[in-house]
Design a protein around this motif. Sequence first.
Motif, PDB file in Angstrom:
ATOM      1  N   LYS A 104      32.100  48.131  32.925  1.00 53.45           N
ATOM      2  CA  LYS A 104      32.968  47.328  32.055  1.00 53.45           C
ATOM      3  C   LYS A 104      34.434  47.471  32.473  1.00 53.45           C
ATOM      4  CE  LYS A 104      31.436  48.889  28.048  1.00 53.45           C
ATOM      5  NZ  LYS A 104      31.315  48.984  26.580  1.00 53.45           N
ATOM      6  N   GLU A 105      34.819  48.682  32.846  1.00 55.50           N
ATOM      7  CA  GLU A 105      36.201  48.920  33.279  1.00 55.50           C
ATOM      8  C   GLU A 105      36.521  48.133  34.547  1.00 55.50           C
ATOM      9  OE1 GLU A 105      38.857  52.642  35.028  1.00 55.50           O
ATOM     10  OE2 GLU A 105      37.098  53.063  33.780  1.00 55.50           O
ATOM     11  N   PHE A 106      35.600  48.162  35.527  1.00 56.79           N
ATOM     12  CA  PHE A 106      35.819  47.430  36.776  1.00 56.79           C
ATOM     13  C   PHE A 106      35.900  45.923  36.535  1.00 56.79           C
ATOM     14  CE2 PHE A 106      33.553  51.058  39.167  1.00 56.79           C
ATOM     15  CZ  PHE A 106      34.751  51.718  39.339  1.00 56.79           C
ATOM     16  N   LEU A 107      35.045  45.408  35.649  1.00 63.51           N
ATOM     17  CA  LEU A 107      35.051  43.972  35.372  1.00 63.51           C
ATOM     18  C   LEU A 107      36.358  43.552  34.696  1.00 63.51           C
ATOM     19  CD1 LEU A 107      31.373  43.452  34.154  1.00 63.51           C
ATOM     20  CD2 LEU A 107      32.377  42.596  36.270  1.00 63.51           C
ATOM     21  N   ARG A 108      36.827  44.351  33.762  1.00 64.09           N
ATOM     22  CA  ARG A 108      38.088  44.024  33.076  1.00 64.09           C
ATOM     23  C   ARG A 108      39.265  44.061  34.064  1.00 64.09           C
ATOM     24  NH1 ARG A 108      36.037  47.759  28.783  1.00 64.09           N
ATOM     25  NH2 ARG A 108      35.102  46.457  27.176  1.00 64.09           N
ATOM     26  N   HIS A 112      39.150  43.614  37.273  1.00 65.83           N
ATOM     27  CA  HIS A 112      39.040  42.472  38.180  1.00 65.83           C
ATOM     28  C   HIS A 112      39.531  41.189  37.496  1.00 65.83           C
ATOM     29  CE1 HIS A 112      37.201  40.277  41.618  1.00 65.83           C
ATOM     30  NE2 HIS A 112      37.085  39.315  40.709  1.00 65.83           N
ATOM     31  N   TYR A 113      39.143  41.025  36.250  1.00 60.30           N
ATOM     32  CA  TYR A 113      39.531  39.799  35.535  1.00 60.30           C
ATOM     33  C   TYR A 113      41.048  39.729  35.345  1.00 60.30           C
ATOM     34  CZ  TYR A 113      39.713  36.153  32.000  1.00 60.30           C
ATOM     35  OH  TYR A 113      40.003  35.007  31.316  1.00 60.30           O
ATOM     36  N   ARG A 114      41.672  40.868  35.011  1.00 59.74           N
ATOM     37  CA  ARG A 114      43.127  40.881  34.836  1.00 59.74           C
ATOM     38  C   ARG A 114      43.859  40.557  36.142  1.00 59.74           C
ATOM     39  NH1 ARG A 114      42.094  45.439  31.381  1.00 59.74           N
ATOM     40  NH2 ARG A 114      42.435  46.838  33.150  1.00 59.74           N
ATOM     41  N   LYS A 115      43.278  40.961  37.269  1.00 59.13           N
ATOM     42  CA  LYS A 115      43.948  40.801  38.554  1.00 59.13           C
ATOM     43  C   LYS A 115      43.609  39.471  39.233  1.00 59.13           C
ATOM     44  CE  LYS A 115      45.043  43.511  42.668  1.00 59.13           C
ATOM     45  NZ  LYS A 115      44.789  44.787  43.388  1.00 59.13           N
ATOM     46  N   TYR A 116      42.320  39.065  39.157  1.00 56.92           N
ATOM     47  CA  TYR A 116      41.881  37.894  39.920  1.00 56.92           C
ATOM     48  C   TYR A 116      41.280  36.782  39.054  1.00 56.92           C
ATOM     49  CZ  TYR A 116      42.139  41.273  43.757  1.00 56.92           C
ATOM     50  OH  TYR A 116      42.572  42.216  44.644  1.00 56.92           O
ATOM     51  N   GLY A 117      41.145  37.012  37.765  1.00 60.14           N
ATOM     52  CA  GLY A 117      40.479  36.014  36.930  1.00 60.14           C
ATOM     53  C   GLY A 117      39.002  35.957  37.252  1.00 60.14           C
ATOM     54  N   LEU A 118      38.439  34.747  37.379  1.00 64.84           N
ATOM     55  CA  LEU A 118      37.015  34.580  37.680  1.00 64.84           C
ATOM     56  C   LEU A 118      36.764  34.355  39.164  1.00 64.84           C
ATOM     57  CD1 LEU A 118      35.919  32.378  34.652  1.00 64.84           C
ATOM     58  CD2 LEU A 118      35.788  34.857  34.924  1.00 64.84           C
ATOM     59  N   GLU A 119      37.728  34.701  39.987  1.00 66.54           N
ATOM     60  CA  GLU A 119      37.577  34.544  41.429  1.00 66.54           C
ATOM     61  C   GLU A 119      36.680  35.652  41.978  1.00 66.54           C
ATOM     62  OE1 GLU A 119      40.449  34.669  45.426  1.00 66.54           O
ATOM     63  OE2 GLU A 119      41.285  34.765  43.391  1.00 66.54           O
ATOM     64  N   GLY A 120      35.794  35.315  42.905  1.00 68.43           N
ATOM     65  CA  GLY A 120      34.962  36.321  43.552  1.00 68.43           C
ATOM     66  C   GLY A 120      33.580  36.423  42.949  1.00 68.43           C
ATOM     67  N   GLY A 121      32.955  37.604  43.127  1.00 69.58           N
ATOM     68  CA  GLY A 121      31.590  37.776  42.650  1.00 69.58           C
ATOM     69  C   GLY A 121      31.146  39.226  42.666  1.00 69.58           C
ATOM     70  N   ILE A 122      29.870  39.434  42.377  1.00 63.70           N
ATOM     71  CA  ILE A 122      29.254  40.766  42.344  1.00 63.70           C
ATOM     72  C   ILE A 122      28.039  40.758  43.260  1.00 63.70           C
ATOM     73  CG2 ILE A 122      28.188  42.553  40.924  1.00 63.70           C
ATOM     74  CD1 ILE A 122      29.580  41.402  38.531  1.00 63.70           C
ATOM     75  N   PHE A 123      27.988  41.724  44.168  1.00 68.30           N
ATOM     76  CA  PHE A 123      26.808  41.933  45.012  1.00 68.30           C
ATOM     77  C   PHE A 123      26.002  43.074  44.400  1.00 68.30           C
ATOM     78  CE2 PHE A 123      25.311  44.269  49.012  1.00 68.30           C
ATOM     79  CZ  PHE A 123      24.055  43.699  48.939  1.00 68.30           C
ATOM     80  N   GLN A 124      24.833  42.747  43.880  1.00 68.44           N
ATOM     81  CA  GLN A 124      23.961  43.748  43.272  1.00 68.44           C
ATOM     82  C   GLN A 124      22.843  44.080  44.255  1.00 68.44           C
ATOM     83  OE1 GLN A 124      21.846  42.397  39.860  1.00 68.44           O
ATOM     84  NE2 GLN A 124      21.066  44.424  39.298  1.00 68.44           N
ATOM     85  N   ARG A 169      30.286  33.862  34.997  1.00 69.87           N
ATOM     86  CA  ARG A 169      29.571  34.271  33.779  1.00 69.87           C
ATOM     87  C   ARG A 169      30.099  35.610  33.263  1.00 69.87           C
ATOM     88  NH1 ARG A 169      23.403  33.949  35.311  1.00 69.87           N
ATOM     89  NH2 ARG A 169      23.157  34.280  33.081  1.00 69.87           N
ATOM     90  N   MET A 170      31.351  35.892  33.523  1.00 63.83           N
ATOM     91  CA  MET A 170      31.975  37.152  33.126  1.00 63.83           C
ATOM     92  C   MET A 170      31.843  37.436  31.637  1.00 63.83           C
ATOM     93  SD  MET A 170      33.958  39.760  34.010  1.00 63.83           S
ATOM     94  CE  MET A 170      34.892  39.315  35.463  1.00 63.83           C
TER      95      MET A 170
END
Length: 321
Positions: free
Chosen positions: A146-150, A152-164, A292-293
Amino acid sequence: MTSIERKQKRYERRKREREEKARSVCDKAFEDVFTFDGMWEAGENCCSGVRWKTSTINFESMLLTQTDSLQERVLNDKYEFGGFKHFKTIEHGKMRDINALVIQDRSVQKCYCDELMTEAYSRTFIYDNSASLPDKGMDMTLERLKEFLREHYRKYGLEGGIFQFDFHGYFASIPHDKAKERLRKHIHNPKLQEIGCQLIDDFLLMGGVEHDPDDPRGVGLGSQVSQNIALDFASPIDHYIKDKLGVRGYARYMDDGYVISNSLEFLTELRTSSGLILPLSTQPRKIFSLRRMALILFRLNFITTLPVGSRRTRIFKNLKL
């Protein structure tokens, strides 16, 4: 003294302190690991949660003499592994082979891990390698995600993605020669190295598993020794992504992990190159868009309100990003 010289002095002091701490752990003597108090505590901890078993009742009722006998055999090189008890179980709809240890062997292995192996291995782990370690676990993993997602959102918005990703047949695919090589890197005492390598060789006695005598592979599920080996074996990938590539939004929970980046091209390259670092195969996984953040954070907040237990763990592992 200039600021550069002060900085160099601080670096040398910190480096010296790290080396001294490493020696205090990795250079432990054989007798300092298998002390009577350490083996007594390990035996007591092995009884926790399974005191309804007849074997545990018998062991705990004679804990004083059992500990004395086990310590004497270990220190005099007369200890022999008692073998596995093999049975099958179904977990989340999947058939699994379980190889359980007798409680005397569990006691010896727990003492080896608690007094030496876990600390010697974990001192080189990244902070976000969190499975089966004290003061970490599932709660910390969820909070860090949750910390990493927040961030990322503050810095880049919805740009990029997650590799699981997750490693296919991780425990069963760990080569014994590489596991022994890494054990010798972390543990320096020859007798303790010999015991650790013997514990790895003992996995060849597991039931329900076919072994190639020319290329022995695989460690058991649930054993504290195998957990430490599994946490450590993929550690080069952790350091490659965190340290060399400089990715902050990365974590691994045993054989599962994720990478968060603002570049989908970077994640695509990483998916193809991660298998070159170690001889591990990954399950075919997708790179998910961060569009889908909001849904992801909603699900994570819902999961962290559930009581700790198997249901919470199951939901997290099956989380669809």
